[in-house]
Design a protein around this motif. Structure first.
Motif, short mmCIF file in Angstrom:
data_model
loop_
_atom_site.label_atom_id
_atom_site.label_comp_id
_atom_site.label_asym_id
_atom_site.label_seq_id
_atom_site.Cartn_x
_atom_site.Cartn_y
_atom_site.Cartn_z
N GLY A 54 0.40 -1.22 0.06
CA GLY A 54 -0.50 0.11 -0.30
C GLY A 54 0.95 1.01 0.17
O GLY A 54 0.66 2.66 -0.20
N ARG A 55 2.38 1.52 -0.26
CA ARG A 55 3.51 2.53 -0.35
C ARG A 55 3.27 2.30 -1.43
O ARG A 55 4.43 1.43 -2.18
CB ARG A 55 3.69 2.18 1.07
CG ARG A 55 3.31 1.47 2.16
CD ARG A 55 2.78 3.29 2.96
NE ARG A 55 2.52 3.27 4.11
CZ ARG A 55 2.75 3.82 5.26
NH1 ARG A 55 4.23 3.75 5.00
NH2 ARG A 55 2.94 3.16 6.16
N ALA A 79 5.15 5.52 -8.28
CA ALA A 79 4.03 4.24 -8.41
C ALA A 79 4.15 3.53 -7.08
O ALA A 79 4.55 3.35 -6.46
CB ALA A 79 4.48 3.56 -9.24
N LEU A 80 3.61 2.34 -7.00
CA LEU A 80 3.18 1.40 -6.06
C LEU A 80 3.18 -0.16 -6.39
O LEU A 80 3.78 -0.48 -7.88
CB LEU A 80 1.21 1.25 -5.31
CG LEU A 80 0.83 1.84 -5.25
CD1 LEU A 80 -0.88 1.83 -5.08
CD2 LEU A 80 0.62 2.38 -3.93
N PRO A 81 3.95 -0.90 -5.63
CA PRO A 81 4.92 -2.31 -5.80
C PRO A 81 4.03 -3.02 -7.31
O PRO A 81 5.10 -3.87 -8.34
CB PRO A 81 4.63 -2.78 -4.54
CG PRO A 81 5.36 -2.11 -3.32
CD PRO A 81 4.01 -0.53 -4.42
N ALA A 82 2.46 -3.28 -7.30
CA ALA A 82 2.21 -4.07 -7.68
C ALA A 82 1.77 -2.95 -9.43
O ALA A 82 1.86 -4.30 -10.32
CB ALA A 82 0.64 -3.99 -7.86
N GLU A 105 11.82 -3.67 -11.15
CA GLU A 105 11.82 -2.53 -10.87
C GLU A 105 11.49 -2.47 -9.10
O GLU A 105 11.84 -1.91 -8.41
CB GLU A 105 10.86 -1.84 -11.22
CG GLU A 105 10.79 -1.39 -13.41
CD GLU A 105 9.36 -0.65 -13.63
OE1 GLU A 105 9.89 0.55 -14.35
OE2 GLU A 105 8.65 -1.01 -12.94
N GLN A 106 11.14 -3.78 -8.85
CA GLN A 106 10.87 -3.73 -7.57
C GLN A 106 11.85 -3.96 -6.89
O GLN A 106 12.06 -3.74 -5.35
CB GLN A 106 9.48 -5.67 -7.19
CG GLN A 106 8.24 -4.72 -8.00
CD GLN A 106 7.67 -5.47 -7.52
OE1 GLN A 106 7.35 -6.29 -6.00
NE2 GLN A 106 6.33 -6.68 -8.41
N GLN A 107 12.64 -4.89 -7.35
CA GLN A 107 14.04 -5.30 -6.83
C GLN A 107 14.70 -3.84 -6.71
O GLN A 107 15.48 -3.83 -6.03
CB GLN A 107 14.36 -6.52 -7.59
CG GLN A 107 16.51 -6.47 -6.92
CD GLN A 107 15.95 -7.24 -5.68
OE1 GLN A 107 15.38 -6.37 -4.27
NE2 GLN A 107 16.24 -8.28 -6.15
N ARG A 108 14.80 -3.02 -7.62
CA ARG A 108 15.93 -1.87 -7.93
C ARG A 108 15.08 -1.02 -6.54
O ARG A 108 16.14 -0.30 -5.40
CB ARG A 108 15.37 -1.14 -8.76
CG ARG A 108 16.07 -1.60 -10.30
CD ARG A 108 17.25 -0.77 -11.14
NE ARG A 108 15.04 -1.53 -11.96
CZ ARG A 108 15.11 -0.83 -13.15
NH1 ARG A 108 15.94 0.77 -13.08
NH2 ARG A 108 14.37 -0.69 -14.03
#
Length: 246
Positions: free
Chosen positions: A100-101, A141-144, A150-153
């Motif tokens: 949610g962040r 941007a939200l993680p989803a 990109e999430q790993q970065r």
């Protein structure tokens, strides 16, 4: 002086109605500032337990753990938490982002525990770090909505935003394809080099391990040098240590 060092460290877990289980057995490991170390081992070999010791999340059952020459084993828990929070960054395989962040909020979170100017400048510092990992355009941007790479970065930015002296990467490319994984490791290597931080990578991938300066294998709780240079460079104890080939 070494950055972090384990000396004759064991980790034993008590099991009801059974003999104690030894997860780590007589581990000797020294990591110097700026050094890149890889540790390879099968599932169940004790890699996560070793990472928890290096990250000061757990303490050895016997033996010694020091950080910059200070005994972590003798520290009170509050002092140990402060040392870890100020000096250690974790990069996990599963990213562990808060759904949610936003990317900016995820990277800002470690700075909520900072003091003084770094606390008040936390959003700017987080934005700058996201820009360094190529995500300056994805702050909201939200993680989803982010790809795996990109999430790993974002996770890397979160680990590095406090400029830790020690980066611990637990299978950092395990959830990524080969090309993205190599790109992520290049990014980690570049930032670690710029910050003169030490990097310890736990991996099952020999190609990722080969990127490090010094190499070890963990097998049934026993840590062994796998590179002749590592016997000096990483400070592993030569006594009782058998070199093996990856």
């Amino acid at each position: 002086m070494s950055l972090i060092e384990l000396t004759d460290a064991t980790r034993t877990v008590l099991i009801p109605d059974a003999e104690p289980l030894t997860i780590l057995d007589g581990v000797n490991l020294r990591v110097d500032p700026g050094e890149r170390v890889s540790i390879v081992g099968r599932s169940g070999s004790g890699k996560s337990t070793l990472l928890n010791l290096l990250g000061m999340l757990d303490l050895p059952t016997t033996g010694e753990l020091t950080f910059e020459g200070e005994s972590v084993t003798a520290m009170k828990s509050g002092r140990r938490d402060r040392v870890r929070g100020s000096n250690v960054g974790f990069v996990f395989q599963q990213f562990n982002l808060l759904d949610g962040r936003t990317a900016l909020e995820n990277v800002t979170m470690p700075l909520l525990y900072a003091r003084g100017p770094r606390f008040w400048a936390r959003e700017r510092l987080a934005a700058d770090m996201l820009d360094r990992v190529g995500l300056g355009h994805r702050l909201s941007a939200l993680p989803a909505s982010l790809s795996g790479g990109e999430q790993q970065r974002v996770a890397i930015a979160r680990a590095l935003v406090r400029q830790p002296k020690l980066i611990l990467a637990d299978e950092p490319t395990g959830a990524l394809d080969v090309e993205t994984g190599q790109s992520v490791m290049t990014l980690i290597d570049d930032i670690v080099r710029e910050e003169n931080a030490a990097l310890v990578t736990i991996t099952h991938d020999p190609a990722i391990a080969a990127r490090s300066d010094t190499h070890f294998r963990l097998d049934r709780g026993v840590l062994s040098v796998t590179d002749a240079r590592a016997g000096v460079g990483a400070g592993a104890s030569a006594e009782g240590t058998t070199a093996v080939v990856l």
